[in-house]
Design a protein around this motif. Structure first.
Motif, PDB file in Angstrom:
ATOM      1  N   ALA A  19      -3.889  22.592 -10.917  1.00  0.00           N
ATOM      2  CA  ALA A  19      -3.096  22.400  -9.696  1.00  0.00           C
ATOM      3  C   ALA A  19      -3.960  21.871  -8.558  1.00  0.00           C
ATOM      4  N   VAL A  20      -5.179  22.393  -8.435  1.00  0.00           N
ATOM      5  CA  VAL A  20      -6.083  21.926  -7.385  1.00  0.00           C
ATOM      6  C   VAL A  20      -6.433  20.450  -7.606  1.00  0.00           C
ATOM      7  N   GLY A  21      -6.693  20.063  -8.854  1.00  0.00           N
ATOM      8  CA  GLY A  21      -6.984  18.663  -9.158  1.00  0.00           C
ATOM      9  C   GLY A  21      -5.818  17.750  -8.836  1.00  0.00           C
ATOM     10  N   LEU A  22      -4.594  18.196  -9.167  1.00  0.00           N
ATOM     11  CA  LEU A  22      -3.410  17.404  -8.849  1.00  0.00           C
ATOM     12  C   LEU A  22      -3.238  17.237  -7.342  1.00  0.00           C
ATOM     13  N   LEU A  23      -3.582  18.276  -6.588  1.00  0.00           N
ATOM     14  CA  LEU A  23      -3.470  18.176  -5.131  1.00  0.00           C
ATOM     15  C   LEU A  23      -4.359  17.064  -4.594  1.00  0.00           C
ATOM     16  N   TRP A  24      -5.539  16.903  -5.164  1.00  0.00           N
ATOM     17  CA  TRP A  24      -6.426  15.817  -4.748  1.00  0.00           C
ATOM     18  C   TRP A  24      -5.762  14.450  -4.968  1.00  0.00           C
ATOM     19  N   ILE A  25      -5.187  14.265  -6.145  1.00  0.00           N
ATOM     20  CA  ILE A  25      -4.564  12.974  -6.457  1.00  0.00           C
ATOM     21  C   ILE A  25      -3.315  12.767  -5.596  1.00  0.00           C
ATOM     22  N   LEU A  26      -2.529  13.846  -5.402  1.00  0.00           N
ATOM     23  CA  LEU A  26      -1.341  13.773  -4.558  1.00  0.00           C
ATOM     24  C   LEU A  26      -1.717  13.366  -3.137  1.00  0.00           C
ATOM     25  N   ASP A  27      -2.794  13.932  -2.622  1.00  0.00           N
ATOM     26  CA  ASP A  27      -3.226  13.586  -1.269  1.00  0.00           C
ATOM     27  C   ASP A  27      -3.690  12.137  -1.166  1.00  0.00           C
ATOM     28  N   VAL A  28      -4.311  11.627  -2.214  1.00  0.00           N
ATOM     29  CA  VAL A  28      -4.682  10.209  -2.221  1.00  0.00           C
ATOM     30  C   VAL A  28      -3.430   9.347  -2.084  1.00  0.00           C
ATOM     31  N   GLY A  29      -2.404   9.663  -2.886  1.00  0.00           N
ATOM     32  CA  GLY A  29      -1.165   8.894  -2.819  1.00  0.00           C
ATOM     33  C   GLY A  29      -0.483   8.995  -1.467  1.00  0.00           C
ATOM     34  N   ASN A  30      -0.378  10.223  -0.944  1.00  0.00           N
ATOM     35  CA  ASN A  30       0.283  10.410   0.348  1.00  0.00           C
ATOM     36  C   ASN A  30      -0.469   9.719   1.481  1.00  0.00           C
ATOM     37  N   ASN A  31      -1.794   9.796   1.466  1.00  0.00           N
ATOM     38  CA  ASN A  31      -2.585   9.128   2.499  1.00  0.00           C
ATOM     39  C   ASN A  31      -2.512   7.620   2.390  1.00  0.00           C
ATOM     40  N   MET A  32      -2.448   7.123   1.167  1.00  0.00           N
ATOM     41  CA  MET A  32      -2.316   5.682   0.956  1.00  0.00           C
ATOM     42  C   MET A  32      -0.989   5.173   1.499  1.00  0.00           C
ATOM     43  N   ALA A  33       0.042   6.009   1.419  1.00  0.00           N
ATOM     44  CA  ALA A  33       1.352   5.629   1.943  1.00  0.00           C
ATOM     45  C   ALA A  33       1.449   5.831   3.449  1.00  0.00           C
ATOM     46  N   MET A  34       0.842   6.908   3.946  1.00  0.00           N
ATOM     47  CA  MET A  34       1.046   7.318   5.337  1.00  0.00           C
ATOM     48  C   MET A  34       0.494   6.328   6.352  1.00  0.00           C
ATOM     49  N   PHE A  68       0.821  -1.210   0.000  1.00  0.00           N
ATOM     50  CA  PHE A  68       0.000   0.000   0.000  1.00  0.00           C
ATOM     51  C   PHE A  68       0.853   1.256   0.000  1.00  0.00           C
ATOM     52  N   PHE A  69       1.900   1.288   0.850  1.00  0.00           N
ATOM     53  CA  PHE A  69       2.662   2.540   0.842  1.00  0.00           C
ATOM     54  C   PHE A  69       3.599   2.641  -0.345  1.00  0.00           C
ATOM     55  N   LEU A  70       3.897   1.524  -1.019  1.00  0.00           N
ATOM     56  CA  LEU A  70       4.676   1.607  -2.254  1.00  0.00           C
ATOM     57  C   LEU A  70       3.821   2.163  -3.398  1.00  0.00           C
ATOM     58  N   ILE A  71       2.586   1.663  -3.516  1.00  0.00           N
ATOM     59  CA  ILE A  71       1.678   2.186  -4.544  1.00  0.00           C
ATOM     60  C   ILE A  71       1.388   3.668  -4.285  1.00  0.00           C
ATOM     61  N   GLY A  72       1.156   4.021  -3.018  1.00  0.00           N
ATOM     62  CA  GLY A  72       0.907   5.415  -2.679  1.00  0.00           C
ATOM     63  C   GLY A  72       2.074   6.316  -3.048  1.00  0.00           C
ATOM     64  N   ALA A  73       3.297   5.813  -2.824  1.00  0.00           N
ATOM     65  CA  ALA A  73       4.486   6.607  -3.151  1.00  0.00           C
ATOM     66  C   ALA A  73       4.602   6.834  -4.654  1.00  0.00           C
ATOM     67  N   ILE A  74       4.254   5.840  -5.447  1.00  0.00           N
ATOM     68  CA  ILE A  74       4.319   5.985  -6.908  1.00  0.00           C
ATOM     69  C   ILE A  74       3.312   7.024  -7.388  1.00  0.00           C
ATOM     70  N   ILE A  75       2.080   6.973  -6.841  1.00  0.00           N
ATOM     71  CA  ILE A  75       1.065   7.974  -7.198  1.00  0.00           C
ATOM     72  C   ILE A  75       1.547   9.374  -6.824  1.00  0.00           C
ATOM     73  N   GLY A  76       2.075   9.507  -5.600  1.00  0.00           N
ATOM     74  CA  GLY A  76       2.575  10.799  -5.151  1.00  0.00           C
ATOM     75  C   GLY A  76       3.708  11.307  -6.017  1.00  0.00           C
ATOM     76  N   SER A  77       4.590  10.416  -6.417  1.00  0.00           N
ATOM     77  CA  SER A  77       5.735  10.799  -7.239  1.00  0.00           C
ATOM     78  C   SER A  77       5.294  11.383  -8.574  1.00  0.00           C
ATOM     79  N   LEU A  78       4.340  10.739  -9.228  1.00  0.00           N
ATOM     80  CA  LEU A  78       3.849  11.225 -10.521  1.00  0.00           C
ATOM     81  C   LEU A  78       3.203  12.608 -10.376  1.00  0.00           C
TER      82      LEU A  78
END
Length: 441
Positions: free
Chosen positions: A109-124, A85-95
């Motif tokens: 930028a606002v839309g990207l923040l939503w996706i970035l937060d999904v990745g970071n939360n999935m990893a955290m 889970f945190f590996l997949i989240g890190a990949i999403i955040g990286s992109l």
């Protein structure tokens, strides 16, 4: 509760296990310091900042407890329980980090923040549970304070990169062009994109997970045998059940978190506008100064994070926590009245001590009192206690800032200071009863 005897780990094993937090927190550091200036560069007004940050609270509220509940019922002999889970989240955040400075417009930028937060939360969230899974109770404080150290290190690197790249590559002239993101901001996001994946891979490859007990494995197999609809519904059932059975200590902690995290979100959103008011900086200069503030308090966090471990053992976790919150509030009371860009860094030492406590002590306390086989969902619920105040802030503080605080960033920072003092007061309720509940757990 299914107990499993866990071997003690060496200092360097605990270090390697937490390296991935460096990349996650580099990303978080950019969210603290760079993303709100990006919104301003792309044309957002100051009173829009709270609502533009709604992505963090919403995705945290939804993603972390669900991922936690799912990871509790997951096991792969090859990939483990939490690490996928945190590996997949890190990949999403990286992109997302790679794409963020290339945003052509505010909505993008606002839309990207939503996706970035999904990745970071999935990893955290799985990462928090991962540390609790691996360590015996006597090493939990060291494990979570080590996370605090990497929280500080990641944010220090993120924010240092911002003002160093501005100094090296310039940006004042570009910052004056409406709708333009300065090129010097690009490099910080690109470095974050690399670190997000590289540091997570380090921890994934260096740290094996502990296999489930026989009882846990039986529960996982029973879960996997359910129909798709039943498995889809199961995380929501688990979250609901866990909330109903939540230890009283966590309810008390939720009150502290309400004031603490509301105040933190106000600080992160309005520290850059503050320097435009108090020091007469343009937006680029104010963004660089806020990055220096964040760098200073996170260096302080790095220095004191592990030092808090013996202090907590000596005088108690809740006393250290309360004092740290009070010190953070006092720091915010001082900042608006210091006009020198160097001297204004001094209060951030106290802010950093508070940040070290916030990022370690509550997780240690909660990890001791929740069942091993439900640690993931409870760490997710603990995050709900973070994002709900943030969500309240994004919905309420814009009107408060505009109507009650006169649209003045000075008043916003003082408001945050008051909330930190209130958090410190409510944390005192955790002292005696909270310690008794921890022992009962």
């Amino acid at each position: 509760m299914h107990l499993i005897k866990k071997p003690s780990l060496s200092f360097w094993q605990i270090f390697n296990m937490n390296v991935g937090f460096l990349g996650i927190q580099f990303s978080f550091g950019l969210q603290q310091t760079a993303i709100n200036p990006v919104f301003l560069f792309l044309g957002a007004s100051e009173d829009m900042l709270p609502i533009l940050n709604i992505a963090g609270p919403v995705t945290g509220l939804v993603i972390q407890p669900i991922i936690g509940a799912i990871s509790d019922k997951t096991w792969s002999p090859r990939f483990g329980r939490r690490k996928p889970f945190f590996l997949i989240g890190a990949i999403i955040g990286s992109l997302c980090l790679f794409a963020f400075p290339l945003s052509p417009a505010l909505w993008f930028a606002v839309g990207l923040l939503w996706i970035l937060d999904v990745g970071n939360n999935m990893a955290m969230e799985p990462y928090r549970a991962f540390v609790g899974d691996k360590l015996p109770e006597k090493q939990l404080s060291l494990g979570y304070q080590m996370q605090s150290l990497f929280v500080g290190a990641g944010i220090v690197l993120a924010n240092a990169s911002i003002f160093l790249f501005q100094d090296w590559f310039g940006g004042g002239d570009v910052a004056d062009v409406a709708g333009s993101i300065p090129k010097w901001l690009y490099y910080s996001f690109f470095i974050g994109a690399f670190l997000s994946v590289a540091t997570i891979l380090w921890s994934v490859l260096k740290t094996p997970e502990i296999p489930p007990t026989e009882n846990e494995m039986r529960e996982i197999k029973e879960h996997n045998a359910l129909s798709f609809v039943q498995r889809f519904n199961m995380p929501f059932v688990e979250i609901s059940k866990a909330i109903k059975e939540m230890p009283p200590f966590m309810w008390k902690l939720s009150v502290v978190y309400l004031f603490q995290w509301y105040a933190l979100f106000v600080y992160w959103q309005f520290i850059t506008p503050l320097f435009m008011h108090t020091m007469g900086f343009d937006l680029s200069e104010a963004a660089a100064q806020s990055a220096k503030m964040s760098t200073t308090y996170n260096i302080s966090t790095m220095v004191v994070a592990l030092a808090l471990v013996p202090l907590v053992l000596k005088i108690g976790s809740k006393k250290v926590y309360a004092a740290s919150l009070l010190g953070t509030g006092l720091a915010l009371f001082a900042i608006p009245y210091i006009s020198d860009p160097i001297y204004v860094l001094l209060p951030m030492v106290f802010f950093g001590i508070g940040w070290a406590a916030m990022m370690g002590i509550p997780y240690t306390m909660v990890s001791k009192i929740v069942p091993q086989d439900r640690r993931g969902v409870y760490m997710g619920i603990l995050n709900m206690m973070i994002v709900i105040p943030m969500g309240i802030e994004t919905l309420t503080f814009g009107p408060i800032f505009k109507s009650l605080l006169g649209g003045n960033a000075v008043n916003a920072i003082l408001f945050a200071g008051v909330f930190f003092v209130l958090a410190a007061v409510f944390s005192l309720r955790l002292n005696v009863k909270g310690e008794k509940e921890e022992k009962m757990g």
